[in-house]
Design a protein around this motif. Structure first.
Motif, PDB file in Angstrom:
ATOM      1  N   MET C  38       0.828  -1.199   0.000  1.00  0.00           N
ATOM      2  CA  MET C  38       0.000   0.000   0.000  1.00  0.00           C
ATOM      3  C   MET C  38       0.858   1.244   0.000  1.00  0.00           C
ATOM      4  O   MET C  38       0.585   2.205  -0.703  1.00  0.00           O
ATOM      5  N   ALA C  39       1.926   1.197   0.770  1.00  0.00           N
ATOM      6  CA  ALA C  39       2.843   2.333   0.771  1.00  0.00           C
ATOM      7  C   ALA C  39       3.429   2.498  -0.617  1.00  0.00           C
ATOM      8  O   ALA C  39       3.541   3.601  -1.147  1.00  0.00           O
ATOM      9  N   GLY C  40       3.770   1.382  -1.223  1.00  0.00           N
ATOM     10  CA  GLY C  40       4.363   1.442  -2.545  1.00  0.00           C
ATOM     11  C   GLY C  40       3.425   2.058  -3.555  1.00  0.00           C
ATOM     12  O   GLY C  40       3.786   2.945  -4.313  1.00  0.00           O
ATOM     13  N   GLU C  41       2.180   1.613  -3.528  1.00  0.00           N
ATOM     14  CA  GLU C  41       1.230   2.127  -4.496  1.00  0.00           C
ATOM     15  C   GLU C  41       0.914   3.587  -4.246  1.00  0.00           C
ATOM     16  O   GLU C  41       0.584   4.328  -5.146  1.00  0.00           O
ATOM     17  N   SER C  42       0.971   3.972  -2.985  1.00  0.00           N
ATOM     18  CA  SER C  42       0.545   5.324  -2.711  1.00  0.00           C
ATOM     19  C   SER C  42       1.631   6.327  -3.068  1.00  0.00           C
ATOM     20  O   SER C  42       1.386   7.513  -3.106  1.00  0.00           O
ATOM     21  N   GLY C  43       2.824   5.841  -3.348  1.00  0.00           N
ATOM     22  CA  GLY C  43       3.864   6.751  -3.810  1.00  0.00           C
ATOM     23  C   GLY C  43       4.423   7.623  -2.705  1.00  0.00           C
ATOM     24  O   GLY C  43       5.163   8.547  -2.954  1.00  0.00           O
TER      25      GLY C  43
END
Lengths: 295, 537, 322, 335
Positions: C38-43
């Motif tokens: 999720m952190a990754g996707e949220s940028g």
């Protein structure tokens, strides 16, 4: 038509070597012959890859999206990065076959091992191993290999292993059934009474007699491993460091609408390989299997 | 073909630029027509529809239509009134007053007031918002003298906040629904209630998100569309087919394969638009792990930079949707961009010379050394970039093994385990370097295992000082000077190689008008969009 | 019968628990967790944000506790909560299951029915042209990668001919109800079902053909001939009926593999099914969801196999449940 | 008048290396109410003959000859639909293994009914009644209930009765019974053969009784044909044959017979030295010559023709002088 096999055998090969008899029986069926020729062509491609295309097939050597037949130097055209598709197909034959064969070997080892132990020993061992087999049969095999590849990260080794490790249950059941049939045969009972070890009996007396269905399964396993690899690649789980047909299809899928040939040419290669292996499998089945011969 | 033609590239991009400009004057006089359902590609499916705890593009694209912000950004990235009709900045830069719009209602009918803003700032922007936490750190107090006035008191000047005040940058949630609840776990994150032009209607997982026109919207007469249907289509080829066939009328964020765009630009029923991404300013970059035994040498990093033909990469891998970047601050962020930084032209000979100098000569097999490369698993474009770099470095005797993995593994490897040599990624620079750029260089992030921060492991005291000084600098000119110095240093030492200024694009139906009307359009509302003539629906 | 059921349920229990265990630990081998995705996707993400996510997801606890809790929930038929999707796993699956069942059901029905017909025709004309044509076609279907077939069908029938929709399950914007909706779904279903069905069609065609040829050599067929029974009736009543037994067995075995194929087809056709959901759950490290799907799919497989056993006893009076 | 007349029937297999003859030049006729036994070792061609009479040979087996006349119609010239209409109604067959010869997934009643509905049409109900009646006629106890049983639920004897009921369903002119009792134990064997005999007498059916077991032949057959390697070597009335067998092979068979009544065991005629030659390895002259104690150069070079002799037909160069060589036979018998 039912007539005794002895009649046909005595009529057919007077003293010829059984292996050649098998080959001859294979060649007699046009479909098996087709498979043999196709397979020979694919093997030839794999062998000739280095002599014909000594350079790295991943090199960007041409203009991108060179359609097939537009440039004599690149008969099959080039992909989006300008890599020679013909070189990819030739080198890909090596990798795809490697993946197929090794994955099939993994399945064979597990499947034969579990099937033979299960069928030979029966009882608790059988029950336990069959539960394990059911377990693997219940989890969707493709989804399972998908998970393994995603988790261990795609490389040629993980892809091969993941396909191999999920494809064995069918074979295990087949081997088990065959072993069960032989378990109480006179030959095996005699060997037991002579004090032969279990391993010896399984390896020397039982497995050789189960060879026919195993050989047939092996060809199908190789074929479906090649298919599975391409499916994984389609979902983005290919190894980008090597050229395989599945990887090429996966790379070409984004442009399948604009430049259909990029995915289609390796797709046809896969089709040819799977076709060849299945035709061979069918042919072997007919040639090895007495029932099939009776037609 | 590697000798390529820069001419071709320029010609191609200017052709598209021309064509984009040509459509505006013709349509500018037309009167918007109401009605119709707009089908939009949403890719991938969002995790949540609340812009507070997820910065991912799909979430923001949907949420931008549901949530209005205090401001929106025009094409020059200047803030324009939205929920805030005006604002004042005190001379010392430490007090900001927002005057809110009257008569704005939440979608559930409750009035929108300054209390919502205060609550959101204190409970979201300062705490759980992944990007704003640092920006709003210096807010010491929030005062709400009346329902329509919000006063922010800062302990130190915080100019960058003016770049994040739109609906998704500083999202305002309905206090009356969230207060006292677990914000991350609130059911309203998946059925959001906002103040925007469109009302959330339904989210069918794996299929679509449906929004409907807000009849009580404060900007009267808008929106023009009756409904927006965000459709989830996982396969890129299928997305292209859907757009071509007209089943989808709007596809933002490179939703269709780059290769299709070339062809689509010839189609009469489809238009391609590169605007609307100005606010995010995406940048593609290559992180060097400076702890690696080879990459710790500055000369090696510079050599690798010289070995990569970024023009060719832009043209071949990215189909012209991007141009070589010279700095981590993109040229679009013109105020802060420094064009005098050291540049690394494509020059394999120089690259080889640098490597020889650094002591890494070619071995008997022609190889100098071998390293790995992990690329961001966001699609084929990134993978092809990695393949391109692999072949480019192969030419100078550096063998690269590409490693594929999924997002979780990638993040853990790069930012957690730091088990990598090269890593390809992109991020948004945003209009102020403080928001998007400096995170990749500030050593304060090291050891925190925080994604999208300092991936290279770079540590430079001067750079750290410049970053911290700029954050609290009240004088805009002094900030610009800080950032220019910053760029000079990081481009000399090169812990991270900026590859391309990515040019995202949207594809839309030709009869869909005013689909791009703001600089932050793709993260904002479609209230200005309308169907010309026989509207769909 | 009752004993058989009790034993089956016992076996189901073991298999299902095994699946839960394998999957749970396999997925924990995976690098990265849901918070990282999720952190990754949220940028963007801060350590605090990730910690908050981990706490919310319950993945900050020791592994054995997570496992025990999961198994405990399973025993009460609670599949858990997908924090990523923000809803209970059971609810998510309830939304997706109909689409998957529809796709799997229709493609299996197509594959089995048409496969039986084609295999029957090929076996009756073994060695003749019709047999060669059918067998060759079946092999081609079998050997062509499923996704390639899908994309090509879209190109031809959706883009070029514009007969059928490109993907999805309904024309949402049209707002159909009742029969119109059913018709709409059927139109959307054609291509995915055919794509997925063709591969299995090939399998069943080959299976029925081979099986019938084998039965043709059995003694009772000779008896029927000697009785002067018409060839058609021999083929249908005597041969086909016996040849169907392996088809039924295969059906049970193949069911789990068809869910794997569904991943590909659902991807190509944006079909909102469980296969795709599982695929995404895997990449999102959404353990609860993935485990839930695998758990349920194995349940379905197990129950279908139970049904297969029952059908088997109907088809083959020699088999009795014991 | 004869119901079945077979004239010069030959059966051979088409192989890549040419034709291999399995049955050569077989001629016989069968009258109403008569039982003709065809006796020989397995592989001698008797089962092929049975299938040929029904027109059920399949490639690579082919047949040719001057005709198979069933009630005056030459089966060799009829098309398949006509042949089919005769099979089961005018000429029927009982097979050796009633377990495998019955379809496992259909009830025995359905399988009997099928003969009636296929040949005579009519309603299912009538066919069902007739099937039950037939089952009673072949003395299946509790026929009404057994009608709905599957074959695997019945004993071997009952299964064979079902086969007989099926064969007799349409009152055929000719009944071929191919080893009808081999799979059964001895007590049942006699019952079944008696049943066939009774039914034959009641209906005037001609029976071709195929067996390897000479012991059964004496009681149940009127005439006997002894077949060896595809040829009939001796054809006599049963009484004559047993009283005075004239062909050395027949003599060997009778001498080797383990007492009248037979045991039905599968170890066949081990007492005659040597084995039946394979189709591809036929001797040039008399096929029996390698195993024959009387064989001379003539036997080994020339195939003996069938000649009328002693009220029957015998194919042996030395049959007329056979009695002079009696000790030799005894020697074989005792070895």
């Amino acid at each position: 038509m039912a007539f005794p096999d002895s009649l046909i055998l005595s009529a057919d090969g007077t003293g010829s070597h059984p292996r050649f008899a098998l080959l001859r029986r294979l060649l007699r069926r046009p479909s098996a012959l087709c498979g043999l020729v196709l397979m020979a062509a694919i093997l030839a491609m794999a062998v000739l890859a280095h002599p014909l295309y000594p350079d790295d097939p991943l090199d960007m050597v041409a203009a991108p999206f060179l359609h097939p037949g537009t440039d004599a130097a690149f008969p099959l055209g080039s992909d989006m990065l300008g890599r020679d598709l013909a070189a990819g197909i030739f080198h890909g034959a090596r990798i795809s076959l490697l993946i197929g064969v090794v994955a099939a070997l993994v399945s064979l080892v597990i499947g034969i091992g579990i099937g033979a132990l299960s069928g030979y020993y029966g009882g608790r061992i059988d029950a336990g191993l069959m539960r394990l087999t059911e377990l693997f049969q219940t989890i969707p095999p493709f989804l399972f290999s998908l998970a393994i590849v995603a988790i261990l990260q795609p490389s040629i080794a993980t892809i091969t292993g993941a396909i191999g490790i999920t494809a064995w249950p069918g074979l295990a059941r087949l081997v088990r059934a065959e072993v069960l049939k032989l378990r109480h045969s006179e030959l095996v009972e005699a060997s037991i009474s002579l004090g032969a070890s279990d391993a010896r009996i399984i390896l020397l007396h039982i497995l050789p007699n189960v060879l026919a269905p195993i050989v047939v399964s092996a060809s199908i396993l190789v074929a479906s491993a090649i298919l599975s690899e391409s499916s994984l690649a389609f979902l983005g789980l290919g190894d980008p460091n090597v050229v395989s047909w599945g990887g090429m299809v996966g790379a070409g899928r984004e442009v399948i609408r604009t430049d259909w040939y990029v995915a289609t040419i390796p797709g046809i290669a896969i089709l040819a390989a799977v076709l060849a292996l299945n035709l061979l499998g069918d042919g072997l089945n007919d040639a090895l299997n007495r029932k099939g011969q009776r037609r | 073909m590697r000798t390529l033609s820069r001419r071709h590239f320029l010609a191609a991009s200017s052709a598209i630029a021309l064509f984009i400009r040509s459509d505006k004057p013709v349509w500018a006089e037309d009167k918007p027509q109401a009605g119709g359902t707009l089908s939009v590609i949403l890719q991938p499916e969002p995790v949540t529809l609340s812009p507070t705890n997820n910065m991912a593009q799909p979430t923001q694209t949907v949420a931008g239509n549901i949530f209005d912000g205090l401001v929106y950004y025009d094409f020059d990235l200047k803030p324009q009134p939205c929920l805030a009709t005006s604002w004042d900045l005190a001379r010392d830069g430490k007090t900001v007053t927002f005057h809110l719009r009257h008569g704005v209602k939440w979608h559930d009918g409750k009035p929108f007031t300054s209390a919502d803003v205060k609550w959101s700032l204190e409970n979201i922007w300062k705490t759980i918002h992944p990007r704003n936490k640092a920006l709003f750190e210096n807010v010491s107090a929030v005062e709400t003298p009346d329902d329509f006035t919000v006063v922010l008191k800062f302990s130190k000047p915080s100019l960058p906040i003016f770049s994040v005040l739109n609906g998704v940058g500083a999202p305002i949630l309905p206090r009356h629904l969230y207060e006292g609840t677990d914000i991350l776990g609130s059911p309203y994150n998946n059925k959001p209630v906002g103040t925007g032009a469109f009302v959330f209607k339904e989210w069918k997982r794996g299929e679509y998100v449906l929004l409907e026109r807000n009849p009580d919207y404060w900007d009267s007469g808008k929106p023009y569309l009756d409904r927006i249907l965000f459709r989830i289509i996982p396969d890129p080829a299928a997305r292209a087919a859907a757009v071509e066939k007209g089943e989808i009328q709007y596809a933002p964020f490179n939703a269709i394969p780059l290769r299709d765009v070339e062809r689509f630009s010839q189609l009469p029923n489809v238009k391609i638009d590169r605007r609307g991404y100005d606010w995010i300013s995406p940048l593609l970059y290559l992180d060097f792990n400076v702890e690696n035994q080879y990459l710790k040498h500055q000369r090696v990093r510079q050599a690798l930079a010289h070995a990569i033909d970024r023009n060719a990469m832009a043209r071949i891998v990215w189909f012209g949707f991007g141009k070589p970047a010279i700095s981590p601050v993109p040229s679009a962020v013109a105020t802060f961009h420094d064009s005098t930084v050291p540049q690394y032209a494509f020059d394999p000979k120089k690259a080889e010379a640098l490597l020889d100098e650094a002591g890494f000569k070619r071995g008997a097999d022609g190889t100098r050394f071998a390293i790995t490369h992990d690329y961001l698993p966001y699609g084929d474009d990134y993978r092809r970039t990695a393949e391109f770099i692999k072949q480019a470095l192969h030419k100078i005797g550096v063998e690269v093994t590409i490693r594929s993995q999924d997002t979780a593994a990638f993040i853990k490897r790069i930012y957690g385990d730091r088990d990598f040599d090269l890593s390809l990624s992109w991020n948004s620079a945003f209009p102020d370097p403080q928001i998007g750029v400096v995170r990749a260089y500030w050593s304060g992030w090291l050891g925190t295992q925080t994604p999208w921060t300092n991936g290279s492991g770079y540590r430079n005291a001067e750079v750290d000082g410049l970053i911290q000084a700029a954050a609290v600098e009240g004088n805009p000119e002094a900030r610009v000077a800080d950032f220019k110095r910053f760029q000079q240093i990081v481009l000399t030492e090169l812990p991270t190689l900026p590859l391309l200024e990515m040019q995202f694009f949207s594809v839309h139906a030709a009869n869909l008008r005013d689909i791009v009307s703001q600089g932050d359009q793709t993260y904002s509302t479609l209230k200005n969009a309308w169907f010309d003539g026989k509207a769909k629906g | 019968m009752r004993r058989y059921l009790r034993r089956s349920l016992w076996q189901i229990g073991i298999v299902v628990l095994g699946i839960a265990t394998i999957n749970f630990f396999l997925l924990h081998l995976a690098p990265g967790d849901a918070a990282e995705v999720m952190a990754g996707e949220s940028g963007a993400a801060t350590a605090e944000y990730m910690a908050a996510l981990r706490q919310q997801f319950g993945i900050d606890q020791p592994l054995y506790l997570q496992f025990l809790r999961y198994v405990g929930h399973l025993l009460t038929l609670d599949l858990g909560y997908s924090f990523r999707e923000g809803m209970p796993v059971a609810e998510l699956m309830r939304q997706r299951l109909p689409a998957t069942l529809l796709l799997m059901g229709s493609s299996t029905a197509l594959a089995v029915s048409l496969g039986c017909v084609l295999g029957f025709m090929a076996a009756r004309r073994a060695g003749k042209i019709a047999d060669t044509v059918i067998s060759t076609l079946a092999l081609l279907f079998y050997a062509t990668p499923v996704f390639w077939v899908g994309v090509m069908l879209v190109m031809v029938f959706s883009v070029a001919l514009d007969w059928l929709p490109i993907g999805g399950m309904t024309s949402i914007e049209a707002g159909y109800r009742g029969w119109a909706l059913a018709g709409d779904v059927a139109r959307h279903l054609v291509l995915p079902a055919v794509t997925l069905g063709l591969f299995y069609l090939a399998i069943y065609t080959r299976l029925v053909r081979a099986s019938m040829l084998e039965v043709y050599h059995l003694d009772f067929v000779r008896t029927a001939r000697a009785k002067g029974v018409r060839p058609w009736r021999i083929a249908t009543r005597h041969v086909l009926r016996n040849a169907l037994l392996p088809v039924v067995t295969t059906l049970g075995v193949q069911l789990s593999s068809i869910l794997g194929g569904a991943v590909l087809v659902e991807t190509v056709f944006s079909w909102p099914g469980l296969g795709r959901l599982a695929f995404e759950a895997l990449f999102h490290r959404d353990l609860a969801l993935l485990l839930g799907i695998l758990f349920c799919s194995s349940l379905v497989v197990v129950f279908v196999n139970l049904a297969v056993d029952l059908i088997y006893t109907l088809l083959d009076p020699r088999i009795e449940l014991s | 008048m004869s119901l079945l007349d077979v004239k010069n029937l030959s059966i051979s297999f088409a192989t890549p290396r040419g034709r291999l003859a399995a049955v050569r030049d077989l001629s016989f006729s069968l009258k109403a109410g008569e039982t003709l036994a065809l006796v020989g070792e397995s592989g001698c061609g008797k089962s092929l003959t049975a299938l040929a009479l029904l027109g059920l040979l399949e490639p690579p087996a082919v047949m040719e000859g001057n005709g198979i006349f069933l009630e005056g119609r030459n089966l060799l010239t009829l098309d398949e639909p006509t042949l089919r209409s005769l099979r089961g109604s005018r000429i029927a067959m009982i097979f050796q293994e009633p377990m495998t010869a019955l379809n496992p997934v259909l009830t025995v009643g359905e399988q009997i009914m099928e003969v009636i509905t296929e040949h005579e049409g009519g309603g299912r109900r009538a066919a069902r009644a007739r099937a039950v009646a037939l089952m009673e006629k072949v003395r299946i106890p509790d026929a009404e209930r057994r009608f709905a049983e599957y074959p695997h639920r019945l004993s071997g004897g009952l299964r064979q009765r079902v086969m007989i009921a099926m064969a007799l369903a349409c009152s055929p002119a000719v009944l071929i019974a191919d080893e009808p009792t081999t799979a059964l134990d001895v007590t049942i064997q006699a019952q079944i053969l008696d049943l066939i005999g009774t039914l034959k007498r009641e209906n005037g059916t001609a029976v071709l009784f195929i067996t390897h077991d000479l012991g059964l032949v004496g009681q149940h057959a009127d005439r006997v044909m002894v077949m060896y390697a595809g040829r009939v070597v001796e054809e006599r009335t049963a009484a004559d044959l047993f009283a005075d067998p004239l062909h050395p092979y027949t003599r060997g068979l009778i001498a080797a017979r383990p007492g009248l009544g037979g045991s039905g065991r599968r170890e066949r005629l081990m007492e005659i030295p040597g084995t039946v030659p394979g189709l591809g390895a036929m001797p040039v002259g008399c096929a029996f010559s390698p195993r024959c104690a009387f064989a001379d150069d003539l036997c080994r070079s020339t195939v003996p023709t069938s000649i009328d002799q002693a009220g029957g037909r015998i194919a042996c160069h030395h049959s007329e002088g056979i009695h002079d060589r009696e000790p030799a036979i005894r020697r074989i018998g005792n070895s």
